[in-house]
Design a protein around this motif. Structure first.
Motif, PDB file in Angstrom:
ATOM      1  N   ALA A 291       0.867  -1.178   0.000  1.00 46.40           N
ATOM      2  CA  ALA A 291       0.000   0.000   0.000  1.00 46.40           C
ATOM      3  C   ALA A 291       0.906   1.231   0.000  1.00 46.40           C
ATOM      4  CB  ALA A 291      -0.903   0.002   1.226  1.00 46.40           C
ATOM      5  N   CYS A 292       0.571   2.218  -0.822  1.00 38.37           N
ATOM      6  CA  CYS A 292       1.391   3.424  -0.967  1.00 38.37           C
ATOM      7  C   CYS A 292       0.686   4.596  -0.287  1.00 38.37           C
ATOM      8  CB  CYS A 292       1.612   3.724  -2.447  1.00 38.37           C
ATOM      9  SG  CYS A 292       2.407   2.357  -3.317  1.00 38.37           S
ATOM     10  N   PHE A 293       1.429   5.294   0.587  1.00 38.63           N
ATOM     11  CA  PHE A 293       0.838   6.359   1.387  1.00 38.63           C
ATOM     12  C   PHE A 293       1.587   7.673   1.207  1.00 38.63           C
ATOM     13  CE2 PHE A 293       0.001   2.442   3.929  1.00 38.63           C
ATOM     14  CZ  PHE A 293      -1.374   2.409   3.732  1.00 38.63           C
ATOM     15  N   ALA A 294       0.822   8.768   1.001  1.00 40.79           N
ATOM     16  CA  ALA A 294       1.402  10.101   0.820  1.00 40.79           C
ATOM     17  C   ALA A 294       1.157  11.014   2.011  1.00 40.79           C
ATOM     18  CB  ALA A 294       0.848  10.747  -0.449  1.00 40.79           C
ATOM     19  N   SER A 295       0.413  10.545   3.019  1.00 40.79           N
ATOM     20  CA  SER A 295       0.138  11.384   4.186  1.00 40.79           C
ATOM     21  C   SER A 295      -0.378  10.507   5.313  1.00 40.79           C
ATOM     22  CB  SER A 295      -0.917  12.436   3.852  1.00 40.79           C
ATOM     23  OG  SER A 295      -2.165  11.801   3.628  1.00 40.79           O
ATOM     24  N   PRO A 296      -0.276  10.992   6.549  1.00 44.00           N
ATOM     25  CA  PRO A 296      -0.865  10.242   7.661  1.00 44.00           C
ATOM     26  C   PRO A 296      -2.368  10.031   7.489  1.00 44.00           C
ATOM     27  CG  PRO A 296       0.696  11.840   8.502  1.00 44.00           C
ATOM     28  CD  PRO A 296       0.521  12.129   7.024  1.00 44.00           C
ATOM     29  N   SER A 297      -3.072  11.028   6.940  1.00 43.16           N
ATOM     30  CA  SER A 297      -4.517  10.860   6.756  1.00 43.16           C
ATOM     31  C   SER A 297      -4.818   9.772   5.726  1.00 43.16           C
ATOM     32  CB  SER A 297      -5.184  12.183   6.369  1.00 43.16           C
ATOM     33  OG  SER A 297      -4.690  12.674   5.146  1.00 43.16           O
ATOM     34  N   SER A 298      -3.921   9.582   4.750  1.00 48.28           N
ATOM     35  CA  SER A 298      -4.154   8.501   3.775  1.00 48.28           C
ATOM     36  C   SER A 298      -3.979   7.135   4.425  1.00 48.28           C
ATOM     37  CB  SER A 298      -3.253   8.649   2.549  1.00 48.28           C
ATOM     38  OG  SER A 298      -1.896   8.428   2.862  1.00 48.28           O
TER      39      SER A 298
ATOM     40  N   VAL B 122       0.134  -6.133   4.665  1.00 48.07           N
ATOM     41  CA  VAL B 122       0.700  -5.486   3.478  1.00 48.07           C
ATOM     42  C   VAL B 122       1.908  -4.664   3.903  1.00 48.07           C
ATOM     43  CG1 VAL B 122      -1.508  -5.332   2.255  1.00 48.07           C
ATOM     44  CG2 VAL B 122      -0.740  -3.414   3.635  1.00 48.07           C
ATOM     45  N   LEU B 123       2.794  -4.438   2.959  1.00 48.12           N
ATOM     46  CA  LEU B 123       3.913  -3.542   3.195  1.00 48.12           C
ATOM     47  C   LEU B 123       3.448  -2.117   2.943  1.00 48.12           C
ATOM     48  CD1 LEU B 123       6.713  -5.543   1.327  1.00 48.12           C
ATOM     49  CD2 LEU B 123       6.104  -5.621   3.761  1.00 48.12           C
ATOM     50  N   ALA B 124       4.022  -1.171   3.660  1.00 47.78           N
ATOM     51  CA  ALA B 124       3.682   0.240   3.494  1.00 47.78           C
ATOM     52  C   ALA B 124       4.839   0.948   2.806  1.00 47.78           C
ATOM     53  CB  ALA B 124       3.405   0.869   4.855  1.00 47.78           C
ATOM     54  N   ALA B 125       4.562   1.550   1.644  1.00 49.25           N
ATOM     55  CA  ALA B 125       5.549   2.358   0.925  1.00 49.25           C
ATOM     56  C   ALA B 125       5.111   3.818   1.073  1.00 49.25           C
ATOM     57  CB  ALA B 125       5.621   1.951  -0.540  1.00 49.25           C
ATOM     58  N   CYS B 126       5.896   4.595   1.807  1.00 50.22           N
ATOM     59  CA  CYS B 126       5.497   5.946   2.198  1.00 50.22           C
ATOM     60  C   CYS B 126       6.338   7.004   1.499  1.00 50.22           C
ATOM     61  CB  CYS B 126       5.637   6.109   3.703  1.00 50.22           C
ATOM     62  SG  CYS B 126       4.639   4.915   4.630  1.00 50.22           S
ATOM     63  N   ILE B 127       5.723   8.153   1.242  1.00 58.55           N
ATOM     64  CA  ILE B 127       6.408   9.254   0.565  1.00 58.55           C
ATOM     65  C   ILE B 127       7.481   9.876   1.453  1.00 58.55           C
ATOM     66  CG2 ILE B 127       4.795  11.074   1.260  1.00 58.55           C
ATOM     67  CD1 ILE B 127       5.069  12.124  -1.694  1.00 58.55           C
ATOM     68  N   GLY B 128       7.334   9.739   2.768  1.00 59.12           N
ATOM     69  CA  GLY B 128       8.310  10.312   3.686  1.00 59.12           C
ATOM     70  C   GLY B 128       8.133   9.801   5.098  1.00 59.12           C
ATOM     71  N   GLN B 129       8.939  10.327   5.990  1.00 56.65           N
ATOM     72  CA  GLN B 129       8.979   9.884   7.373  1.00 56.65           C
ATOM     73  C   GLN B 129       7.670  10.128   8.116  1.00 56.65           C
ATOM     74  OE1 GLN B 129      12.063  11.737   9.672  1.00 56.65           O
ATOM     75  NE2 GLN B 129      11.815  10.335  11.387  1.00 56.65           N
TER      76      GLN B 129
ATOM     77  N   ARG C 160       8.252  -2.077  11.865  1.00 56.22           N
ATOM     78  CA  ARG C 160       9.210  -1.227  11.143  1.00 56.22           C
ATOM     79  C   ARG C 160       9.742  -1.882   9.869  1.00 56.22           C
ATOM     80  NH1 ARG C 160      13.148   2.041  15.291  1.00 56.22           N
ATOM     81  NH2 ARG C 160      11.524   3.435  16.039  1.00 56.22           N
ATOM     82  N   GLU C 161       9.972  -3.198   9.930  1.00 54.61           N
ATOM     83  CA  GLU C 161      10.537  -3.874   8.750  1.00 54.61           C
ATOM     84  C   GLU C 161       9.545  -3.976   7.594  1.00 54.61           C
ATOM     85  OE1 GLU C 161       9.235  -7.188  11.603  1.00 54.61           O
ATOM     86  OE2 GLU C 161      10.361  -5.328  11.810  1.00 54.61           O
ATOM     87  N   HIS C 162       8.289  -3.594   7.828  1.00 52.49           N
ATOM     88  CA  HIS C 162       7.271  -3.615   6.775  1.00 52.49           C
ATOM     89  C   HIS C 162       6.946  -2.213   6.249  1.00 52.49           C
ATOM     90  CE1 HIS C 162       5.901  -7.592   8.756  1.00 52.49           C
ATOM     91  NE2 HIS C 162       6.813  -7.816   7.836  1.00 52.49           N
ATOM     92  N   ILE C 163       7.744  -1.227   6.669  1.00 52.57           N
ATOM     93  CA  ILE C 163       7.535   0.161   6.256  1.00 52.57           C
ATOM     94  C   ILE C 163       8.749   0.633   5.467  1.00 52.57           C
ATOM     95  CG2 ILE C 163       7.087   2.523   7.031  1.00 52.57           C
ATOM     96  CD1 ILE C 163       6.080   1.275   9.710  1.00 52.57           C
ATOM     97  N   PHE C 164       8.511   1.162   4.275  1.00 59.71           N
ATOM     98  CA  PHE C 164       9.585   1.637   3.400  1.00 59.71           C
ATOM     99  C   PHE C 164       9.350   3.117   3.102  1.00 59.71           C
ATOM    100  CE2 PHE C 164       9.103  -2.842   2.947  1.00 59.71           C
ATOM    101  CZ  PHE C 164      10.387  -3.341   2.790  1.00 59.71           C
ATOM    102  N   PHE C 165      10.396   3.938   3.259  1.00 57.60           N
ATOM    103  CA  PHE C 165      10.290   5.370   2.978  1.00 57.60           C
ATOM    104  C   PHE C 165      11.675   5.932   2.707  1.00 57.60           C
ATOM    105  CE2 PHE C 165      11.042   5.019   7.480  1.00 57.60           C
ATOM    106  CZ  PHE C 165      11.833   6.105   7.808  1.00 57.60           C
ATOM    107  N   PRO C 166      11.746   7.039   1.964  1.00 58.05           N
ATOM    108  CA  PRO C 166      13.038   7.646   1.632  1.00 58.05           C
ATOM    109  C   PRO C 166      13.566   8.524   2.771  1.00 58.05           C
ATOM    110  CG  PRO C 166      11.286   8.886   0.594  1.00 58.05           C
ATOM    111  CD  PRO C 166      10.635   7.710   1.279  1.00 58.05           C
ATOM    112  N   ASP C 167      14.864   8.824   2.730  1.00 56.76           N
ATOM    113  CA  ASP C 167      15.456   9.746   3.700  1.00 56.76           C
ATOM    114  C   ASP C 167      14.872  11.143   3.549  1.00 56.76           C
ATOM    115  OD1 ASP C 167      17.119   7.833   4.860  1.00 56.76           O
ATOM    116  OD2 ASP C 167      18.735   8.223   3.440  1.00 56.76           O
ATOM    117  N   SER C 168      14.675  11.568   2.311  1.00 58.01           N
ATOM    118  CA  SER C 168      14.076  12.869   2.025  1.00 58.01           C
ATOM    119  C   SER C 168      12.789  12.636   1.262  1.00 58.01           C
ATOM    120  CB  SER C 168      15.016  13.735   1.184  1.00 58.01           C
ATOM    121  OG  SER C 168      16.162  14.072   1.931  1.00 58.01           O
TER     122      SER C 168
END
Length: 183
Positions: free
Chosen positions: A102-109, A131-138, A151-159
């Motif tokens: 699942a891809c997330f762009a905000s906490p509300s999403s 499901v794994l979470a692919a997030c736009i940011g921290q 934590r190991e199921h959450i993926f996000f970039p440094d920036s």
């Protein structure tokens, strides 16, 4: 009197410049906490900040500037928009229940996705879906963790940003392939 414009991140800075607005400052990372720490104040005077935000945005920026650097800044928050959770059809819910990422762009999403996934029967003690979470940011990644993802199921970039988000999605997919799950 001139108006200085600050952008939270590079994408916003680009949009402002593309619309002929001069951007005086962009923080090192596109997070409100970085803007709070790095925003230069006007010498010898209080800097007035007009801050347009979502009604759901946390107080990180406004509270940070006024509480941590209060004598330097006066912040006027303008709630200029709100985000509303979409309501899924049964078909969309079924499709979501068969996905692996699942891809997330905000906490509300993140919250909206869980609400729809569990058909409005979600509370904060419920285990997140498998499901794994692919997030736009921290910020979105933190929301996932607070709502129960490991934590190991959450993926996000440094920036935060689109390029890093795409990389996070690729890393999540690669982890599925490594685990032998068809993506």
């Amino acid at each position: 009197q001139s108006i200085a414009v600050a952008a939270v991140g590079k994408a916003t800075e680009k949009q402002l410049k593309d619309n002929n607005l001069n951007v005086a400052f962009t923080p090192s990372k596109a997070y409100a906490k970085n803007l709070v720490a790095e925003l230069p104040a006007t010498t010898g005077a209080t800097t007035r900040v007009l801050y347009p935000a979502s009604c759901r945005a946390p107080g990180t920026l406004a509270d940070g500037l006024t509480q941590q650097r209060g004598e330097q800044f006066e912040v006027v928050r303008l709630n200029t928009y709100d985000t509303v959770t979409a309501e899924w059809t049964d078909e969309q819910r079924t499709a979501a229940q068969s996905c692996h990422i699942a891809c997330f762009a905000s906490p509300s999403s993140v919250k909206g996705w869980l609400k729809n996934y569990y058909n409005d029967n979600c509370d904060e003690t419920q285990t997140p879906p498998p499901v794994l979470a692919a997030c736009i940011g921290q910020t979105s990644a933190t929301a996932c963790e607070e709502l129960g993802w490991d934590r190991e199921h959450i993926f996000f970039p440094d920036s935060p940003g689109i390029e890093g988000w795409v990389d996070a999605i690729k890393r999540a997919a690669k982890s599925l392939n490594t685990a032998g799950v068809a993506s």
